[in-house]
Write an enzyme that holds these catalytic residues in place. Structure first.
Site, PDB file in Angstrom:
ATOM      1  N   CYS A 122      -9.179  16.572 -39.245  1.00 16.02           N
ATOM      2  CA  CYS A 122      -8.805  17.391 -38.111  1.00 16.02           C
ATOM      3  C   CYS A 122      -9.157  18.855 -38.195  1.00 16.02           C
ATOM      4  CB  CYS A 122      -7.166  17.480 -37.784  1.00 16.02           C
ATOM      5  SG  CYS A 122      -6.369  15.952 -37.465  1.00 16.02           S
ATOM      6  N   TYR A 151      -2.840  22.150 -35.866  1.00 17.04           N
ATOM      7  CA  TYR A 151      -2.889  21.356 -37.080  1.00 17.04           C
ATOM      8  C   TYR A 151      -4.072  21.618 -38.089  1.00 17.04           C
ATOM      9  CZ  TYR A 151      -2.649  17.266 -40.344  1.00 17.04           C
ATOM     10  OH  TYR A 151      -2.716  16.504 -41.345  1.00 17.04           O
ATOM     11  N   LYS A 155      -4.884  23.728 -41.726  1.00 19.29           N
ATOM     12  CA  LYS A 155      -5.668  23.007 -42.761  1.00 19.29           C
ATOM     13  C   LYS A 155      -6.704  23.983 -43.264  1.00 19.29           C
ATOM     14  CE  LYS A 155      -3.090  19.385 -43.334  1.00 19.29           C
ATOM     15  NZ  LYS A 155      -2.259  19.223 -44.633  1.00 19.29           N
ATOM     16  N   ASN A 180      -7.370   9.624 -41.766  1.00 23.34           N
ATOM     17  CA  ASN A 180      -6.637   8.711 -41.221  1.00 23.34           C
ATOM     18  C   ASN A 180      -6.215   7.559 -42.606  1.00 23.34           C
ATOM     19  OD1 ASN A 180      -5.764   8.843 -38.600  1.00 23.34           O
ATOM     20  ND2 ASN A 180      -8.080   8.735 -38.148  1.00 23.34           N
ATOM     21  N   ARG A 222     -12.483   5.968 -34.797  1.00 23.86           N
ATOM     22  CA  ARG A 222     -12.151   6.384 -35.968  1.00 23.86           C
ATOM     23  C   ARG A 222     -12.329   5.532 -36.975  1.00 23.86           C
ATOM     24  NH1 ARG A 222     -10.978   9.675 -32.516  1.00 23.86           N
ATOM     25  NH2 ARG A 222      -8.923  10.953 -32.158  1.00 23.86           N
ATOM     26  N   ARG A 286     -14.671  10.043 -34.721  1.00 21.02           N
ATOM     27  CA  ARG A 286     -14.218  10.586 -35.730  1.00 21.02           C
ATOM     28  C   ARG A 286     -14.667   9.533 -36.663  1.00 21.02           C
ATOM     29  NH1 ARG A 286      -9.359  13.699 -36.493  1.00 21.02           N
ATOM     30  NH2 ARG A 286     -10.786  15.470 -35.769  1.00 21.02           N
TER      31      ARG A 286
HETATM   32  P1  NAD Z   1       3.963  12.689 -44.595  1.00 23.04           P
HETATM   33  O1  NAD Z   1       4.679  13.190 -43.159  1.00 23.04           O
HETATM   34  O2  NAD Z   1       4.478  11.209 -44.811  1.00 23.04           O
HETATM   35  O3  NAD Z   1       4.515  13.460 -45.878  1.00 23.04           O
HETATM   36  C1  NAD Z   1       4.524  14.910 -45.719  1.00 23.04           C
HETATM   37  C2  NAD Z   1       5.923  15.176 -46.464  1.00 23.04           C
HETATM   38  O4  NAD Z   1       6.173  16.667 -46.514  1.00 23.04           O
HETATM   39  C3  NAD Z   1       7.125  14.542 -45.881  1.00 23.04           C
HETATM   40  O5  NAD Z   1       7.824  13.957 -46.502  1.00 23.04           O
HETATM   41  C4  NAD Z   1       7.921  15.704 -45.394  1.00 23.04           C
HETATM   42  O6  NAD Z   1       9.292  15.693 -45.593  1.00 23.04           O
HETATM   43  C5  NAD Z   1       7.325  16.736 -46.618  1.00 23.04           C
HETATM   44  N1  NAD Z   1       7.693  18.172 -46.042  1.00 23.04           N
HETATM   45  C6  NAD Z   1       7.297  18.773 -44.776  1.00 23.04           C
HETATM   46  N2  NAD Z   1       7.928  20.047 -44.791  1.00 23.04           N
HETATM   47  C7  NAD Z   1       8.613  20.174 -46.049  1.00 23.04           C
HETATM   48  C8  NAD Z   1       9.210  21.287 -46.652  1.00 23.04           C
HETATM   49  N3  NAD Z   1       9.411  22.467 -45.828  1.00 23.04           N
HETATM   50  N4  NAD Z   1       9.592  21.370 -47.898  1.00 23.04           N
HETATM   51  C9  NAD Z   1       9.476  20.008 -48.647  1.00 23.04           C
HETATM   52  N5  NAD Z   1       8.740  19.096 -48.059  1.00 23.04           N
HETATM   53  C10 NAD Z   1       8.463  18.968 -47.092  1.00 23.04           C
HETATM   54  O7  NAD Z   1       2.395  12.517 -44.613  1.00 23.04           O
HETATM   55  P2  NAD Z   1       1.501  11.938 -45.502  1.00 23.04           P
HETATM   56  O8  NAD Z   1       0.753  11.023 -44.558  1.00 23.04           O
HETATM   57  O9  NAD Z   1       2.024  11.452 -46.734  1.00 23.04           O
HETATM   58  O10 NAD Z   1       0.238  13.085 -45.513  1.00 23.04           O
HETATM   59  C11 NAD Z   1       0.330  13.846 -46.888  1.00 23.04           C
HETATM   60  C12 NAD Z   1      -0.566  14.969 -46.746  1.00 23.04           C
HETATM   61  O11 NAD Z   1      -1.850  14.555 -46.349  1.00 23.04           O
HETATM   62  C13 NAD Z   1      -0.245  15.901 -45.605  1.00 23.04           C
HETATM   63  O12 NAD Z   1      -0.399  17.416 -46.017  1.00 23.04           O
HETATM   64  C14 NAD Z   1      -1.013  15.607 -44.519  1.00 23.04           C
HETATM   65  O13 NAD Z   1      -1.384  16.766 -43.611  1.00 23.04           O
HETATM   66  C15 NAD Z   1      -2.353  15.332 -45.177  1.00 23.04           C
HETATM   67  N6  NAD Z   1      -3.317  14.344 -44.405  1.00 23.04           N
HETATM   68  C16 NAD Z   1      -2.735  12.820 -44.351  1.00 23.04           C
HETATM   69  C17 NAD Z   1      -3.293  12.005 -43.347  1.00 23.04           C
HETATM   70  C18 NAD Z   1      -2.989  10.774 -43.322  1.00 23.04           C
HETATM   71  O14 NAD Z   1      -3.695   9.951 -42.612  1.00 23.04           O
HETATM   72  N7  NAD Z   1      -1.762  10.148 -43.793  1.00 23.04           N
HETATM   73  C19 NAD Z   1      -4.728  12.594 -42.837  1.00 23.04           C
HETATM   74  C20 NAD Z   1      -5.201  13.933 -43.201  1.00 23.04           C
HETATM   75  C21 NAD Z   1      -4.347  14.603 -44.009  1.00 23.04           C
END
Ligand code: NAD
Length: 334
Positions: A122, A151, A155, A180, A222, A286
């Site tokens: 993103c 968002y 990042k 994704n 995507r 994307r």
């Molecule tokens: P997710 O939302 O399942 O996991 C993120 C976790 O962070 C959650 O369990 C949430 O409770 C925790 N969290 C949020 N705020 C918090 C805080 N203040 N203190 C402690 N914990 C906190 O997301 P995910 O899919 O597992 O993604 C993990 C990482 O990868 C993220 O940084 C996300 O931006 C990045 N990402 C994910 C994807 C995807 O497709 N899943 C794509 C691009 C980037």
């Protein structure tokens, strides 16, 4: 010999909980931290701390032992319905930036040897993602920056933050841009779910001949990467002697959302109609560009999208069935 110690921030989330399992299977001692426990199965971590990573006070106790590696995955995030509606922009930026500011600073102060940071596709400029058949997401196309969401801007800021700490304070940061990621034990309902999980749920909920809703015309493209492939790529990046990224971790198997819907229907063995409705969409096209990761880490996905979708559909279908059961038993009592 003492096992290596890893800290996983966001260990109660989708990717974090899978990563903890993988690190345990490799013999690490793992501490997971999150606001919550994993939603679908107990964490495999040796120590699991419920803490708010936006607070500096949390970091002091979490980093009371020497970590060889830290994985910073905690973020305030969700699928398009969460990121693109605009309603959560302030929280998304503030909450995630606070976590990353503390990770970088406390990581240096407490001598964490290596830090992995999960950025996102993103952060790529919206102007390179208007043609659904030819999106440009090579790593070097990040600038001039124009992410399509707050968002994405957060990042990008945090990528730069970790590399600034690497330059000035000797932090060994590694940055990947996820495209994704999907799979079992990912959010599948409630508004934060992403397209593959949402599609699996919608198809599983419908009887044969029913109809599912797809946001927009469904011709936006995507690519989707299965969770185990993602974790493998993350581990390779952390094990690299010299390569820090930023690097894409994604699939190059680009599909339209309509094609994704057809694939899920094929897996389910159902023919359903598609109703296109207004909804938050994100960029028009994307796809991951994996040239750099192939060259630097020798990594590319080992299986096609269909394989991961089958496993994910099976898991979501089971959950949909479970959710139906209490209602069915109440009905039978009546
Ligand atoms: P997710 O939302 O399942 O996991 C993120 C976790 O962070 C959650 O369990 C949430 O409770 C925790 N969290 C949020 N705020 C918090 C805080 N203040 N203190 C402690 N914990 C906190 O997301 P995910 O899919 O597992 O993604 C993990 C990482 O990868 C993220 O940084 C996300 O931006 C990045 N990402 C994910 C994807 C995807 O497709 N899943 C794509 C691009 C980037």
């Amino acid at each position: 010999m003492q096992p290596k110690k890893a800290l996983v921030c966001g260990a109660g989330g989708f990717i974090g909980s899978h990563l903890v399992k993988r690190l345990k299977s490799e013999g690490f001692w793992v501490r997971g931290v999150d606001l919550k426990n994993p939603d679908f199965s107990p964490s495999a971590a040796d120590s699991f701390v419920i803490a708010d990573l936006r607070l500096l006070s949390s970091w002091e106790s979490i980093l009371d032992t020497q970590f060889d590696e830290a994985y910073q995955l905690a973020a305030d995030m969700g699928g398009a319905g969460y990121i693109f509606s605009g309603e959560h922009d302030a929280n998304v930026m503030h909450n995630s930036a606070m976590i990353n500011l503390h990770m970088a600073d406390c990581g240096v102060k407490h001598g964490v040897k290596k830090v992995f940071y999960s950025s996102s596709a993103c952060m790529y400029p919206a102007y390179n993602q208007t043609d659904p058949n030819n999106p440009k997401c090579a790593e070097e196309t990040a600038y001039p920056a124009e992410p399509d969401s707050e968002y994405g801007w957060e990042k990008l800021f945090s990528e730069r933050l970790y590399f600034a700490f690497t330059r000035n304070y000797g932090l060994d940061a590694r940055v990947a841009r996820f495209h994704n990621i999907f799979g079992p034990e990912g959010t599948w309902t409630g508004g934060k779910e992403k397209a593959p999980a949402a599609m699996c749920r919608k198809v599983a909920e419908q009887p044969e001949g029913g109809e599912i809703e797809v946001w927009g015309d469904g011709e936006q493209t995507r690519s989707f990467l299965y969770i185990d492939e993602c974790v493998e790529a993350v581990r390779r990046l952390m094990n690299s002697e010299t390569f820090r990224g930023p690097v894409n971790i994604g699939s190059e198997e680009m599909v339209t959302i309509n094609q994704l819907a057809s694939m899920v229907m094929e897996i389910a063995g159902k023919k359903l109609g598609i109703r296109h409705i207004d909804g938050p969409l994100g960029v028009r096209g994307r796809n991951s560009d994996n040239r750099l990761i192939r060259e630097q880490l020798g990594w590319s996905p080992s299986a096609p999208l269909m394989d991961g979708l089958k496993k994910t559909y099976t898991w979501i279908q089971t959950n949909v069935e479970k959710q139906r059961q209490p209602a069915a038993s109440t009905a039978s009592v009546r």
